[in-house]
Design an enzyme around this catalytic site. Structure first.
Site, short mmCIF file in Angstrom:
data_model
loop_
_atom_site.label_atom_id
_atom_site.label_comp_id
_atom_site.label_asym_id
_atom_site.label_seq_id
_atom_site.Cartn_x
_atom_site.Cartn_y
_atom_site.Cartn_z
N LYS A 183 2.34 -0.78 -3.34
CA LYS A 183 1.72 0.45 -3.87
C LYS A 183 1.89 0.46 -5.39
O LYS A 183 2.94 0.07 -5.90
CB LYS A 183 2.38 1.68 -3.24
CG LYS A 183 1.66 2.98 -3.58
CD LYS A 183 2.29 4.17 -2.85
CE LYS A 183 1.63 5.49 -3.27
NZ LYS A 183 2.21 6.65 -2.58
N SER A 233 3.03 10.67 2.27
CA SER A 233 2.10 9.67 1.73
C SER A 233 2.10 8.32 2.43
O SER A 233 1.30 7.46 2.11
CB SER A 233 2.40 9.44 0.24
OG SER A 233 2.08 10.59 -0.48
N SER A 286 -0.75 9.70 -0.21
CA SER A 286 -1.27 9.06 -1.40
C SER A 286 -1.31 7.53 -1.31
O SER A 286 -1.93 6.88 -2.16
CB SER A 286 -0.42 9.47 -2.60
OG SER A 286 0.90 8.99 -2.46
#
Lengths: 472, 470
Positions: free
Chosen positions: B70, B172, B147
């Site tokens: 990420k 997320s 997210s």
């Protein structure tokens, strides 16, 4: 303001002390001073994204020492907060500090006049980076940032507004520096101690100004004297005194308004979620206590009761830890009163005269012992001893060997001494007559003449007696 | 084929690792053209690692497996921006601990996955200025969830052996896992070092795996978890791998509030039938405090922390900078005004407000106290139950056109089920429980366990996964 003041001047101090740890507060970068900018930096003290602070245990122990030395209550939990404001010297635009619950609270420190100054709190925090300007801050076309200082450990000591004059503030600073030196958490040559002073006068109803960035105890007296006078002058001239922050300009010897503080700044504190609560256990505090050296106050008491020396001598000797420790070693071998007199008066005098500190002089306690033993046994005169003391400022050597080599010893062969005295009396009949008439000055003149001929190796006391006897 | 087996194969050099990496990079590029899952494809790093492994086989447990990271986790020398333009061009000088541990076990780092800017969103539509929004692998008119949206979509779409490093602050990891039909595992707070994570809200941030199956999620978690001296909040680990395999009788309960009228009927049915199909008996329990205050508490704390974390981005030391003029305040304001996205600015303002004197006690401090009460509420239930079950999200992945109509508050309410376990630092995992009939979109079932009971959570996850695959 809840506190009722009555004195003419009210002073409270916030003092920042840089702790003499090996590494910074939240990373392993060195705290060493260096000319090379940004040499001791890493992702943590540069505030790079993703880096995280890890607490330096040694810094915590140093801070505990300070709390103990200032008689503070220690909070069982060490908690850090973020103080948020934007400034170019801040790597993260927040400073990791302590807010709600400081490490130590409710302490005190006695100053020379015997008054106890209250300590509100002692807390830990990180130092920001330093800003470098070309010339003055106002005119410099740029500012450079040096992160070597960023993240160094500081302790902030906040006093009660207990001081009633600049002299007391100076004395408090001096006492605090003594304590810091004693407990071994501060290096006078490398670490910085800075004070912000809150000062107000009775006439204005104690409207205070905060004078920032005063370095050292001599400066604090100067700065506060100026600021008190300024407030009095402004008041007399009918100017309204307001809550404000002022800067101390040491070169010009004046304070300058930085900003008015009609409203308190809002730092939006939150707990620093990157740091866990550190338990200050009794066991840990016990271990720190064990490693703490005896404090100046304890030493003074010991010197008076054990060595039977004067309080003033004891206070002067105890004010500097290395001097106190050297004295204790010397007092084991030499008469303590003699040692106290020589170390307090002579050693301190020549050090001050030569602008030396204990760290600069090479001499060891063994050399002082040897020297004072010779004085004690009257093998050399005080004058010779003083000269040797002066030489000690630059080199370490055995005073006995030196005296022998230089032919410096007390001329105690009385027949030889008497011969010199007789010569002097014969050559100065006028002075002899004056002595007979009761003129002390002339006696001193005769003694001086003998001293000159014997290169100062005779004892003035002995000479005094010999000459008096001869003249009668 | 399970990835552990593939991993063994690759270290035996039965597959040419360099060749397969080249293929993988090609595929990643093609997927990215259409779906925007990767902010950066770390071609040089991946090929370098592949060449090194082919010369000198790495016997690590992730040998030859592709790992995506990420964007908010730093990778040395690879542009890392947390999806924000303010960090454009920033190449970190160090690896995040989780990334380093993957590399040490022989993983090949393929790229940085797209996300909401700094993690500020539930749909990966709040991407930074100039950044692209990842599209759902099942329907490109729909969101991936957020997210960690890029990680979710890429894990579903990429054909090679791959596990993603995701990150969760308020949901997320599990949200995009649910919307993309994969497994997402958010561990106990502190189990995985946050060192190298660009912080959203430090007291809430957790790094965890996103994978195609439970075994792979467990494998990656095992690699990245455990104490790290560089993160003060990291802790040692309990052996969850053996807990996962044990045939244990777990006491299970479903969270009643999460099966109320705010949740789509199809979602409720899919979750209940997944439990039934696996033969899992369950009670019903309530979490009234969490249901009522969870969202408010989560947003107050996370925004307060976020607003201080984002202060460091000011155009001075790294990332975007602009022509120097005015005083420092004017300069910082200019840089931040230009390069932060809208949601980042909103959260900075809200978070700053919540910690200002006068409001601090009513908002930030109050939220901290409620958080403790919420933890207690969960802890009470875990005295009786091993696992709590809920839908992961109350609905299937929404269309972008639907998201546009949501107010910020409606946006925040999407985290109603995930905010609780995240606030309490509890491990939770989403796996696919089936698909909606009309839209054919995946539905996630979420398991929540007590702190450090990842073993139990993996255990039930495997059971449900197995029964659904039959």
């Amino acid at each position: 303001m809840t506190q009722k003041f009555t004195s003419d001047i009210i002073i409270g101090l916030e003092i920042h002390v840089e702790l003499d740890t090996n590494s910074k507060l939240f990373c392993s970068c060195s705290t060493e001073n260096t000319e090379e900018p940004n040499k001791h930096t890493c992702q943590v003290c540069l505030g790079h994204p993703g880096s995280k602070p890890v607490l330096n245990k040694q810094a915590v122990e140093f801070a505990i020492r300070l709390c103990l030395a200032l008689n503070c209550r220690l909070n069982p939990k060490l908690i850090f907060s973020r103080k948020n404001y934007f400034y170019p010297d801040m790597a993260k635009n927040y400073q990791i500090t302590q807010y709600e619950i400081p490490l130590g609270t409710g302490g005190k420190l006695s100053i020379a006049n015997g008054k106890e100054i209250g300590i509100v709190r002692v807390h830990m925090e990180e130092d920001p980076a330093s800003l470098v300007h070309l010339g003055s801050m106002e005119t410099s076309p740029f500012v450079l940032v040096d992160y070597n200082r960023s993240g160094r450990p500081l302790c902030e000591v906040v006093t009660k507004p207990d001081m009633t004059g600049p002299d007391e503030a100076r004395d408090f600073m001096k006492k605090l520096i003594t304590v810091l030196n004693y407990i071994g958490i501060f290096d006078q040559n490398n670490c910085i101690i800075k004070a912000d002073a809150n000062v107000s006068i009775k006439e204005s109803g104690y409207v205070r100004s905060e004078v920032k960035n005063i370095t050292g105890f001599k400066e604090i007296e100067r700065a506060l004297r100026y600021e008190v006078e300024r407030q009095k002058r402004d008041f007399k001239e009918g100017k309204r005194l307001i809550l404000e922050t002022r800067a101390w300009d040491s070169d010009k010897g004046i304070t300058i308004r930085l900003r008015t503080k009609e409203t308190e700044e809002d730092y939006g504190y939150i707990l620093d979620p990157d740091l866990v609560v550190t338990e200050i256990t009794e066991k840990w505090v016990g271990e720190v206590k064990k490693e703490m050296p005896e404090l100046a106050q304890d030493k003074i008491q010991k010197f008076i009761s054990k060595y039977k020396i004067d309080r003033i001598d004891a206070e002067v000797i105890a004010a500097e830890r290395p001097l106190a420790e050297m004295f204790e070693e010397v007092a084991k071998k030499v008469n303590p009163q003699l040692a106290a007199r020589w170390m307090r008066i002579e050693l301190v005098r020549v050090m001050n005269y030569n602008e030396k500190t204990f760290d600069d002089i090479p001499v060891k306690s063994s050399h002082i012992i040897e020297l004072l033993e010779m004085v004690e046994k009257r093998e050399i005169t005080d004058n010779v001893a003083k000269k040797i003391m002066e030489r000690f400022m630059n080199e370490a050597f055995s005073p006995r060997a030196y005296a022998k080599e230089q032919g410096l010893k007390v001329v105690s062969d009385s027949s030889e001494l008497e011969k010199v005295c007789r010569d002097v009396i014969r050559e100065n009949p006028k002075a002899v007559e004056d002595v007979k008439a009761g003129n002390e000055k002339s006696l001193n003149f005769l003694i001086g003449q003998v001293m000159r001929r014997t290169k100062g190796q005779a004892s003035p006391k002995e000479l005094n007696e010999i000459i008096k006897k001869m003249i009668k | 084929m399970r990835q552990e087996e593939q991993s063994k194969k690759s270290s035996r050099k039965e597959i040419d690792i360099v060749e397969s990496t080249e293929e993988a990079l090609q595929e990643a590029k093609e997927i990215n053209e259409e779906y925007n899952y990767l902010n950066v494809i770390s071609e040089n790093l991946a090929l370098g690692q592949a060449r090194a492994i082919s010369k000198n086989p790495n016997k690590g447990r992730l040998s030859g497996i592709f790992v995506s990271v990420k964007d908010c986790l730093v990778v040395k020398d690879v542009e890392s921006t947390a999806g924000s333009r303010i960090l454009k061009g920033y190449k970190p000088v160090f690896n995040a601990t989780a990334v380093q541990r993957c590399i040490d076990e022989g993983a090949i780092i393929i790229g940085k996955t797209s996300q909401d800017e700094f993690g500020f969103g539930s749909f990966s539509v709040n991407v930074g200025v100039d950044c692209k929004i990842p599209l759902n692998p099942y329907d490109t008119e729909r969101a991936c969830g957020g997210s960690s949206g890029g990680a979710g979509g890429f894990t579903r779409k990429f054909s090679k052996r791959h596990i993603a490093l995701g990150e969760s602050t308020g949901g997320s990891i599990v949200c995009p896992a649910s919307f993309c039909g994969i497994v997402g595992l958010c561990p106990t707070y502190g189990l995985v070092s946050r060192y190298g994570l660009m912080d959203y809200a430090n007291s809430l941030d957790k790094i965890g795996p996103m994978a195609k199956n439970v075994d792979d999620a467990a494998l990656l978690l095992d690699v990245i978890s455990g104490f790290d001296e560089k993160d003060s909040t990291s802790v040692g680990k309990k052996d969850f791998m053996s807990g996962m395999k044990k045939d244990s009788k777990l006491k299970v309960a479903i969270i009643e509030e999460n099966f109320g009228k705010g949740t789509d009927e199809e979602v409720k049915q899919a979750v209940i039938s997944a439990l039934d199909k696996a033969g899992i008996k369950y009670d019903k329990v309530k979490l009234p405090l969490t249901a009522k205050y969870g969202i408010a508490t989560y947003y107050l704390i996370s925004m307060s922390e976020a607003s201080t974390n984002l202060a460091k981005y000011c155009g001075m030391r790294y990332g975007k900078h602009e022509k120097l003029d005015g005083n420092f305040n004017e300069y910082f304001t200019k840089v931040r005004g230009m390069h932060f996205g809208k949601e980042a600015k909103r959260r900075i303002m809200l978070g700053t407000f919540a910690r200002m004197s006068g409001f601090r006690d009513a908002y930030y401090m109050q939220a901290m106290k409620v958080r403790t009460r919420i933890i207690e509420e969960y802890k009470n239930l875990f005295r009786k139950y091993d696992i709590l079950v809920s839908p992961t999200m109350p609905f299937i992945a929404p269309k972008f056109s639907e998201i546009q109509k949501l107010t910020p508050l409606q946006n925040y309410m999407a985290d109603i089920m995930t905010a609780g376990p995240n606030l309490a630092g509890l491990p939770h995992m989403s796996i696919n429980a089936g698909f909606s009939k009309k839209e054919k979109m995946p539905i996630g079932i979420m398991f929540i366990a007590d702190h450090f009971e990842e073993g139990k959570m993996l255990n039930i996850g495997k059971k449900v996964e197995g029964s659904l695959n039959d």
